[in-house]
Design an enzyme around this catalytic site. Sequence first.
Site: not given
Length: 337
Positions: A64, A86, A117, A119, A122, A148, A199
Amino acid sequence: PIAEQMLAGREQEAEAHLQQALDAAAGQPVRGEVYLVGAGPGDPDLLTFRALRLMQKADVVLYDNLVSEGVMALVRRDAERIYVGKRRSHHTLPQQEINSLLVKLAQEGKRVLRIKGGDPFIFGRGGEEIATLAGQGIPFQVVPGISAANGVASYAGIPLTHRDYAQAVTFVAGHLKDGSVDLDWPALVRPGQTVVIYMGLEGLPEICRQLIAHGLPAHHPIAVVQQGTTASQRVLSGTLQDLPAAVAAAGFRAPQIAIHKVAGKVTHDGAGRVAGASLSEPETLTVVRPPAIKYAVLAVGTLPPEERGHFGCAVVVVATSAPALAPARDVLETSLR
């Protein structure tokens, strides 16, 4: 036994046993396997050895937006590649179809790499995928990746925990499944913790408003990093009150994360020396190439398909206390020239 027979010089006996094993296997259904692999925050050097080994072994890969070109370049070259990226409210394939595709490919006898990307567990929907695989009896492996939050915090020199300032860490999604930003705000403003918000770029104005409404001062320091750990890294810092407008004016786009109640951030000068930098004064930083300056990419989200080759992250860093590291504005300003 076959190898021992060969070593003992009983070649005809070994060949007969080998043929028997092949004949027995021919009647069995082909059995595939799925590898859920965390690719880390973007820098290929942060891949684990196990991740790399399975990437080289896979017959087909589902990937992705959050997997960088550098990481994808290490996937087995002749593997089939299927893009399933996505963006918020826009999925190339809905999650349920991705789950079904993993099952279908494995049932065809393929070794399937589902690379993500950060883990897989998570905010990576890895739990939904393994639930489907387990329900269908598909064997799978899960390879953890550097998240991240952890990866970019280390790049930036931002401690997620600190004995003086943060004795706990909380990871939270910046929006819920229905797209709302109805988070547990009282929990996010509690003292003595670091809160990492994944996010949250699209909901940044509401997040900042709610943090202020639930007790944080309007002048609370905050920073956003885009395309962290890449040569296109950009950093924007300010306060809860002014940063949302600054981010919009600067044209920052998802993906993104927020960190709140951290001790400070670190920048590296051209000689590789580490210096602390206070977040108390708003400023805009544009970083041309690492390692001149490396900040945290504390965000996981998505990029448009046309930009999926460039891992981009926006990070929000909110500090509730004085930096743990002494400010060194002279080194910061020198490294930015």
